[in-house]
Design an enzyme around this catalytic site. Structure first.
Site, PDB file in Angstrom:
ATOM      1  N   SER A  79     -27.019  13.078 -36.038  1.00 57.49           N
ATOM      2  CA  SER A  79     -26.167  13.218 -37.213  1.00 57.49           C
ATOM      3  C   SER A  79     -24.693  13.397 -36.901  1.00 57.49           C
ATOM      4  O   SER A  79     -23.852  13.151 -37.767  1.00 57.49           O
ATOM      5  CB  SER A  79     -26.651  14.394 -38.063  1.00 57.49           C
ATOM      6  N   HIS A 135     -31.392  10.435 -41.239  1.00 54.85           N
ATOM      7  CA  HIS A 135     -30.273   9.489 -41.265  1.00 54.85           C
ATOM      8  C   HIS A 135     -30.705   8.054 -40.958  1.00 54.85           C
ATOM      9  O   HIS A 135     -29.855   7.166 -40.894  1.00 54.85           O
ATOM     10  CB  HIS A 135     -29.203   9.926 -40.270  1.00 54.85           C
ATOM     11  N   LYS A 153     -30.145  11.634 -48.998  1.00 58.06           N
ATOM     12  CA  LYS A 153     -29.171  10.685 -48.455  1.00 58.06           C
ATOM     13  C   LYS A 153     -29.405   9.306 -49.068  1.00 58.06           C
ATOM     14  O   LYS A 153     -28.979   9.057 -50.168  1.00 58.06           O
ATOM     15  CB  LYS A 153     -29.244  10.693 -46.935  1.00 58.06           C
TER      16      LYS A 153
END
Length: 262
Positions: free
Chosen positions: A49, A77, A108
């Site tokens: 990240s 991610h 996200k």
């Protein structure tokens, strides 16, 4: 760091934490110790990240399987970003059948809240009855569950959005390097601008913010000493005009702070 207090909740006689030396996606394990303590569980991020690089999953799988271990990947991610169909890091490397547990977030690419974990039925059943993060959490409201479902459908049915994202990412990575910024080893939409001085990080963040660019300042302990940075991320909805304007501002601020040649 959250692994340590998590593991510390247990007091099993055969549970140990071994030192890991992270080398941007590769880990050097004390492998010779594993054989004495049953089946080791190795946990890694899919996309790191703060660096934006991707775990070297083929090498990790080879090593862990050699010692009859299990693998868990946090793909917060990578979900919706990596892989032909946006399924994440495992699909990116075509190793979906080689990883035992995959977890991620809905905050996200799925544009909601909450998270998920996938694995063998027996393991998931155990987690349902022992994981504090599940037992002490409320159920998602129906509206958010519906938005997550819709986001997954968009990821599956509209690959052109992901293609556009990668066009933007490749452009920004190329142009930031050309300007002279240190962006490390980023391979994903997370592109850091490594500065190394905490004061300059906050100077740059403030100047960028005042000029209409939102970024995240990151200092120790989130990153190692001398690795403080501005963390930038990109979306498929960014236009070329917006990115060009951002690059102009990055260049102006970088020169003002003597971070790049002026």
């Amino acid at each position: 760091q959250s692994l340590y207090p998590g593991v510390g909740q247990f007091s099993l006689p055969n549970l140990f934490i071994f030192d890991l030396i992270f080398l941007h996606g590769w880990v050097n394990f004390h492998c010779q110790k594993w054989v004495n303590f049953g089946l080791p569980l190795t946990v890694s991020e899919g996309v790191f990240s703060m660096e934006g690089d991707i775990v070297k999953l083929p090498e990790l799988v080879h090593l862990v399987k050699k010692y009859n271990g299990r693998i868990m990947i946090d793909d917060a991610h990578g979900t919706g970003i990596l892989g032909r169909d946006g399924r994440g890091t495992l699909e990116h490397f075509r190793l979906e059948d080689e990883v035992d547990l995959v977890m991620g977030t809905c905050s996200k690419s799925l544009a909601s809240i909450g998270g998920f974990i996938a694995g063998d039925e027996e393991v998931i059943h155990y987690l349902k009855h022992h994981a504090r993060s599940l037992m002490f959490s409320a159920s998602l409201p129906p509206s958010l569950a519906a938005s997550i479902s819709t986001a997954i459908e968009i990821i599956e049915k509209e690959p052109e959005r992901r293609q556009r994202l990668w066009e933007n990412v490749n452009k920004m990575r190329r142009e930031l390097k050309t300007l002279g910024f240190n962006i490390g080893k980023s391979e994903t939409p997370i592109i850091p601008i490594i500065i190394g001085d905490n004061f300059q990080v906050f100077q740059m963040w403030k100047l960028l913010f005042d000029n209409g660019i939102f970024t995240n300042p990151v200092i120790t302990p989130a990153v190692p000493k001398e690795q403080s940075r501005i963390r930038t991320t990109y979306m498929a909805t960014h236009t070329d005009e917006q990115l060009d304007k951002a690059l102009e501002i990055f260049e102006s601020v970088g020169k003002k702070l003597n971070l790049i040649p002026g």
